[in-house]
Design a protein around this motif. Structure first.
Motif, mmCIF file in Angstrom:
data_model
loop_
_atom_site.group_PDB
_atom_site.id
_atom_site.type_symbol
_atom_site.label_atom_id
_atom_site.label_comp_id
_atom_site.label_asym_id
_atom_site.label_seq_id
_atom_site.Cartn_x
_atom_site.Cartn_y
_atom_site.Cartn_z
ATOM 1 N N ILE A 31 0.823 -1.269 -0.007
ATOM 2 C CA ILE A 31 -0.067 0.120 -0.045
ATOM 3 C C ILE A 31 0.976 1.153 0.161
ATOM 4 O O ILE A 31 0.549 2.212 -0.604
ATOM 5 C CB ILE A 31 -0.901 -0.074 1.073
ATOM 6 C CG1 ILE A 31 -2.119 -1.038 0.880
ATOM 7 C CG2 ILE A 31 -1.721 1.287 1.269
ATOM 8 C CD1 ILE A 31 -3.036 -1.470 2.005
ATOM 9 N N LYS A 35 1.067 4.255 -3.078
ATOM 10 C CA LYS A 35 0.746 5.555 -2.594
ATOM 11 C C LYS A 35 2.066 6.456 -3.159
ATOM 12 O O LYS A 35 1.618 7.437 -3.734
ATOM 13 C CB LYS A 35 0.556 5.808 -0.929
ATOM 14 C CG LYS A 35 -0.637 5.380 -0.631
ATOM 15 C CD LYS A 35 -1.017 5.483 0.758
ATOM 16 C CE LYS A 35 -2.027 5.295 1.671
ATOM 17 N NZ LYS A 35 -2.144 5.444 2.853
ATOM 18 N N LYS A 56 -8.034 2.251 -2.702
ATOM 19 C CA LYS A 56 -9.001 2.323 -1.676
ATOM 20 C C LYS A 56 -9.595 1.274 -1.317
ATOM 21 O O LYS A 56 -9.815 1.009 -0.222
ATOM 22 C CB LYS A 56 -10.000 3.446 -2.234
ATOM 23 C CG LYS A 56 -10.048 4.986 -2.279
ATOM 24 C CD LYS A 56 -11.233 5.620 -2.592
ATOM 25 C CE LYS A 56 -10.908 7.307 -2.862
ATOM 26 N NZ LYS A 56 -11.977 8.020 -3.465
ATOM 27 N N GLU A 59 -7.036 -0.320 0.796
ATOM 28 C CA GLU A 59 -6.969 0.296 2.236
ATOM 29 C C GLU A 59 -8.173 -0.436 3.012
ATOM 30 O O GLU A 59 -7.960 -0.827 4.407
ATOM 31 C CB GLU A 59 -7.051 1.903 2.145
ATOM 32 C CG GLU A 59 -5.558 2.384 1.768
ATOM 33 C CD GLU A 59 -5.667 3.853 1.546
ATOM 34 O OE1 GLU A 59 -6.783 4.314 0.916
ATOM 35 O OE2 GLU A 59 -4.669 4.459 1.540
ATOM 36 N N GLU A 62 -7.705 -3.873 4.046
ATOM 37 C CA GLU A 62 -6.482 -3.941 5.235
ATOM 38 C C GLU A 62 -6.967 -3.535 6.369
ATOM 39 O O GLU A 62 -6.944 -4.529 7.565
ATOM 40 C CB GLU A 62 -5.578 -2.848 4.888
ATOM 41 C CG GLU A 62 -4.336 -3.208 5.941
ATOM 42 C CD GLU A 62 -3.217 -1.860 5.773
ATOM 43 O OE1 GLU A 62 -2.120 -2.083 6.171
ATOM 44 O OE2 GLU A 62 -3.511 -0.503 5.384
ATOM 45 N N ARG A 63 -7.939 -2.558 6.440
ATOM 46 C CA ARG A 63 -8.860 -2.308 7.492
ATOM 47 C C ARG A 63 -9.604 -3.525 8.047
ATOM 48 O O ARG A 63 -9.797 -3.815 9.361
ATOM 49 C CB ARG A 63 -9.711 -1.227 7.412
ATOM 50 C CG ARG A 63 -8.864 0.068 7.541
ATOM 51 C CD ARG A 63 -9.476 1.338 7.678
ATOM 52 N NE ARG A 63 -10.775 1.566 6.636
ATOM 53 C CZ ARG A 63 -10.485 2.208 5.465
ATOM 54 N NH1 ARG A 63 -9.078 2.581 5.392
ATOM 55 N NH2 ARG A 63 -11.300 2.220 4.477
#
Length: 101
Positions: A31, A35, A56, A59, A62-63
């Motif tokens: 990630i 980025k 997105k 991310e 990953e969360r």
């Protein structure tokens, strides 16, 4: 037609190869790399919307703790950003051919 096939293969193979052994650290690293490439592409005014969407999704995965998906989506975002950078660099040279004479 052949360049499109090459791009699709380039996008699919790395994600499929390394997503199986994904960890939290490897997903976070991918990630971060995505980025960084995205920032470069944005600075060249050649940021593709699918790149942002893939980042997105990475991310979000990953969360949620889905590190394999996060890593795969981040790898896709990084590859898309690299392709957009390459396109921007080519267009800097090729725009001259589009100018009427």
């Amino acid at each position: 037609m052949k360049p499109i096939v090459a791009i699709l293969i380039a996008l699919a193979l790395p994600a499929a190869a390394s997503a199986a052994g994904a960890t939290k650290a490897s997903a976070a690293r991918e990630i971060a790399l995505a980025k960084a490439k995205l920032r470069v592409a944005a600075s060249m005014n050649d940021q593709w919307t699918p790149t942002v969407a893939a980042l997105k999704q990475a991310e979000t995965a990953e969360r949620k703790g889905d590190f394999a998906t996060a890593q795969a989506k981040a790898m896709r975002a990084r590859k898309l950003a690299e392709l957009s950078i390459a396109q921007a660099m080519q267009q800097k040279k090729l725009w001259v051919n589009e100018v009427p004479r």
